[in-house]
Scaffold this active site. Structure first.
Site, short mmCIF file in Angstrom:
data_model
loop_
_atom_site.label_atom_id
_atom_site.label_comp_id
_atom_site.label_asym_id
_atom_site.label_seq_id
_atom_site.Cartn_x
_atom_site.Cartn_y
_atom_site.Cartn_z
CG PHE A 131 -1.80 1.50 1.16
CD1 PHE A 131 -2.78 1.39 0.39
CD2 PHE A 131 -1.55 2.23 2.12
CE1 PHE A 131 -3.53 2.69 0.33
CE2 PHE A 131 -2.10 3.39 2.34
CZ PHE A 131 -3.38 3.68 1.52
CG LEU A 158 6.42 -6.16 0.30
CD1 LEU A 158 6.00 -4.55 0.16
CD2 LEU A 158 6.75 -6.49 -1.33
CG PHE A 288 -25.38 29.69 -13.49
CD1 PHE A 288 -25.69 29.86 -14.94
CD2 PHE A 288 -25.66 28.60 -13.01
CE1 PHE A 288 -26.74 28.93 -15.50
CE2 PHE A 288 -26.40 27.54 -13.52
CZ PHE A 288 -26.79 27.83 -14.94
CB CYS A 289 -25.67 29.40 -8.12
SG CYS A 289 -24.31 28.17 -8.71
CE LYS A 345 -19.06 21.05 30.71
NZ LYS A 345 -19.10 22.23 31.21
CG ASP A 473 -27.94 13.64 4.09
OD1 ASP A 473 -28.12 13.00 2.96
OD2 ASP A 473 -27.00 14.39 4.47
#
Ligand SMILES: *[C@@H]1O[C@H](CO)[C@@H](O)[C@H](O)[C@H]1NC(C)=O
Ligand SMILES: *[C@@H]1O[C@H](CO)[C@@H](O)[C@H](O)[C@H]1NC(C)=O
Ligand SMILES: *[C@@H]1O[C@H](CO)[C@@H](O)[C@H](O)[C@H]1NC(C)=O
Ligand SMILES: *[C@@H]1O[C@H](CO)[C@@H](O)[C@H](O)[C@H]1NC(C)=O
Ligand SMILES: *[C@@H]1O[C@H](CO)[C@@H](O)[C@H](O)[C@H]1NC(C)=O
Ligand SMILES: *[C@@H]1O[C@H](CO)[C@@H](O)[C@H](O)[C@H]1NC(C)=O
Ligand SMILES: *[C@@H]1O[C@H](CO)[C@@H](O)[C@H](O)[C@H]1NC(C)=O
Length: 650
Positions: A131, A158, A288-289, A345, A473
């Site tokens: 990795f 290895l 644009f948005c 808290k 969500d």
């Protein structure tokens, strides 16, 4: 109205069985850094050898890092010719690059068996792992699977000093690309916050052709340290290597010290122009948005990169117009703080800084979430902007073992800090996508337990809180696992109570959620009901069964997800189809009949008509029976495994 092509398809199944018919090369996301030896090797080992020619000139990118930060060292590492590398990057042969500079590397790419590759080699050093070599040294230009495939590594050991053959990910244009004038493919290394459109713009190509080259769609996610192919009509232009945000580079050597003044001015011009374009286009995008906020976002190729960061919610144009709290607005602040019950808290920011050693990177979990030690207990601390009152209000009200507990809050310089109970095993998404980097694995019964936990938490929100809440969500990133792998629902930033939704937010204006998890009636008409969560729950269960992100189920092709799932059930005789569907890391260790029941449940959950979707209490009943049977099945499997061991030894 169509918001984005809502055309779920089991993309991966197609990639796996017929990599050639899709023409270009599938992007495989986190698969490239998947090191455990399992899963599907296709395309993880390299790009399929499907081009016009079996060998070609190709280009790679590499971000200079010490010690690989000069023409010579980078060429040696990647097996490129130093003179060509210097030439294409317009530097001298003895140049060094500043750290993180994107360097273009010309290589010869050719077919070796099924896959294209560019050959180089590397001598293993102390403490190297496959990795580390694939991801850190080669930055994702090679993969563990490819390294294993080309080197004899008995048991994967290895030894330092061994020379490994390293196949680098490159590709040659296909016939379809050649017809469109594509001459070269560049293996671009994705970095944080990259998006396909930004990458395409940098190299002056159309976003759609880059998407096409990688079989990506506008809804796909791309991840850092993976490669995507950029189809080029000519050799890559060096302007593509300037980083988009214009940081007036420090006076220290942008190029070689010998580069000379004219060379430097030229760099500044490029940076300036690229930066200017970036600035103007982002301004234009904002305008644009604003202007077209009512229009939906089908043309905005938002591709989030932060690998599974907490902020992956796909937000369509508008955020809810909550109160955005700034430092000065102390009235609102105290209003919220005073509304916080006694159970919560209020921490001083100083306490949180102490808990996280001043938000040091070693306490960072992901996104804007940190681990902290408060009074000797671990906690998760999330920094957030905007209106948190809804989430605080909700979490302050609920108390359920399958819903994350909010234990405190803090406020500093316009940011809220929410302190939650700590979930030792992180998010479910880290565990179920089989292509993940760590060897994390959940067995069948664990998956069913988690599904049941999530259903229990949702049922509580839907039926036992007053007013009822909708999470809105639900997704694998938002499910957290404690040390016993019991699930807790988190991230309530979009959750809303059922009542009061309509008057606060006119229908259809706020399509917020995560792609693939959003129910059709919500996307099309903005209809909000508890059945949104049921749909998302169906998708979540599908991910848990397949080990694939829902994004993998979306391509341009019109295949219906429900049809696909039905096909699994119909073909009673065809076990292979079910095998292809299920997470390969389960290695077939699941009770087939139960799986089919669960698939049927998923089908019901994702029914196009919300009325036909089951309610959570029904799902709950079903899943508790499924879990019970799964545990029985597991026990019987263990007994038979033990018996066969005994009989063998006797
Ligand atoms: C080329 O494109 C056509 C249609 O666009 C498609 O049917 C074909 O599979 C593609 N072939 C290759 C090799 O990309
Ligand atoms: C394929 O090879 C031919 C002959 O060597 C060459 O003319 C052509 O440009 C190559 N095509 C690509 C796409 O590399
Ligand atoms: C790439 O191929 C060209 C022409 O086939 C050859 O001259 C060159 O030496 C090769 N480069 C490398 C680094 O193998
Ligand atoms: C780089 O090489 C050029 C000649 O090719 C030489 O003039 C220059 O001094 C060298 N620079 C360094 C830093 O070695
Ligand atoms: C690259 O290495 C592979 C595997 O060792 C070999 O099959 C292939 O021929 C090599 N390609 C070139 C161009 O040397
Ligand atoms: C992968 O490598 C990059 C550098 O190439 C490093 O920043 C990143 O942290 C590595 N990923 C992991 C999970 O270690
Ligand atoms: C991409 O869009 C451009 C125009 O916007 C079009 O000319 C081109 O054919 C498209 N390319 C692909 C691969 O769809």
């Amino acid at each position: 109205m169509r918001f984005f092509p809502l055309i779920p398809v089991l993309a991966f199944a197609i990639f796996c069985s017929f990599p050639l018919i899709l023409g270009q090369q599938p992007y495989i996301g986190l698969g490239t850094t998947a090191c455990p030896r399992r899963g599907n090797p296709h395309s993880i080992r390299g790009y399929t050898c499907n081009g016009v020619n079996r060998s070609c000139q190709a280009y790679l990118t590499f971000r200079s890092q010490p010690i690989y930060n000069s023409v010579n060292t980078i060429s040696a590492l990647l097996g490129a010719e130093p003179s060509k590398l210097a030439e294409i990057n317009q530097v001298s042969r003895n140049a060094t690059f500043e750290t993180n500079r994107l360097v273009i590397v010309p290589v010869n790419c050719s077919c070796a068996g099924e896959y294209y590759q560019s050959n180089t080699s590397y001598v293993v050093q102390n403490a190297d792992t496959l990795f580390l070599i694939a991801n850190n040294t080669f930055e994702g230009l090679s993969t563990c699977q490819a390294l294993e495939n080309q080197n004899e590594l008995p048991r994967g050991d290895l030894f330092s000093g061994t020379r490994l053959a390293i196949p680098l990910r490159c590709a040659c244009p296909t016939i379809n690309q050649t017809e469109k004038g594509v001459k070269y493919l560049l293996s671009y290394l994705v970095t944080w916050d990259d998006s396909v459109s930004v990458i395409s713009e940098r190299f002056g190509v159309y976003t759609n052709s880059t998407l096409d080259a990688n079989t990506l769609s506008y809804t796909s996610t791309i991840y850092p340290f993976t490669t995507i192919l950029v189809p080029l009509q000519g050799p890559p232009s060096i302007s593509g290597t300037a980083e988009p945000p214009p940081s007036p580079s420090p006076p220290s050597t942008p190029f070689s010290p010998s580069g000379g003044n004219s060379n430097k001015t030229w760099v500044y011009v490029v940076i300036g122009v690229v930066g200017g374009i970036a600035l103007i286009s982002s301004l234009a995008a904002i305008i644009f948005c604003r202007v077209y906020s009512k229009d939906k976002k089908k043309d905005v190729p938002v591709i989030v990169s932060q690998s599974q960061s907490q902020s992956q919610s796909f937000e369509a144009i508008e955020k809810p117009k909550g109160k955005i709290l700034l430092d000065g607005e102390s009235e609102e602040l105290s209003e919220i703080l005073s509304s916080i019950g006694k159970s919560l808290k209020v921490y001083s920011f100083k306490e949180l800084r102490k808990a996280t050693e001043d938000f040091s990177p070693s306490f960072w979990i992901k996104g804007s979430v940190y681990r902290g030690v408060i009074n000797g207990d671990l906690a998760a601390i999330k920094k957030t902007e905007g209106d948190v009152s809804k989430e605080i209000e909700l979490l302050n009200k609920v108390n359920h073992s399958n819903v994350i507990r909010l234990s405190g809050v803090s406020f500093n310089k316009g940011h809220w800090y929410l302190v939650y109970e700590y979930s030792a095993n992180g998010s479910l998404s880290d565990w179920i996508y089989s292509s993940n980097i760590d060897d994390k694995f959940l067995n069948w019964a664990q998956r069913m337990q988690i599904a049941l936990d999530v259903a229990t938490g949702l049922d509580y929100l839907h039926s036992f809180t007053c007013p009822p809440y909708i999470h809105k969500d639900l997704k694998s990133n938002n499910i957290l696992l404690d040390s016993y792998f019991r699930a807790k629902i988190s991230n309530f930033s979009l959750a809303r109570s059922v009542e009061g939704e309509e008057d606060q937010f006119p229908m259809t204006r706020h399509i917020i959620g995560t792609k693939g998890y959003m129910a059709p009636e919500y996307l099309e008409h903005g209809v909000v009901s508890t059945k949104l969560d049921v749909y998302a729950f169906g998708i979540l269960m599908m991910e848990m069964l397949t080990g694939k992100e829902v994004a993998a189920f979306y391509t341009e092709e019109k295949v219906n997800l429900s049809d696909f799932l039905s096909a699994i059930l119909d073909e009673e005789s065809d076990q292979e189809r079910l095998g292809d569907f299920m997470d390969p890391s389960l290695h077939g260790n699941y009770p087939t009949e139960l799986v089919k029941f669960v698939v049927r449940l998923i089908l019901n959950c994702i029914d196009k008509d919300p009325v036909n979707r089951p309610a959570l209490h029904e799902i709950l009943t079903f899943l508790s029976r499924t879990l019970e049977s799964s545990l029985t099945w597991e026990t019987s499997m263990n007994i038979s495994a033990n018996q066969s061991l005994c009989s063998r030894s006797s």
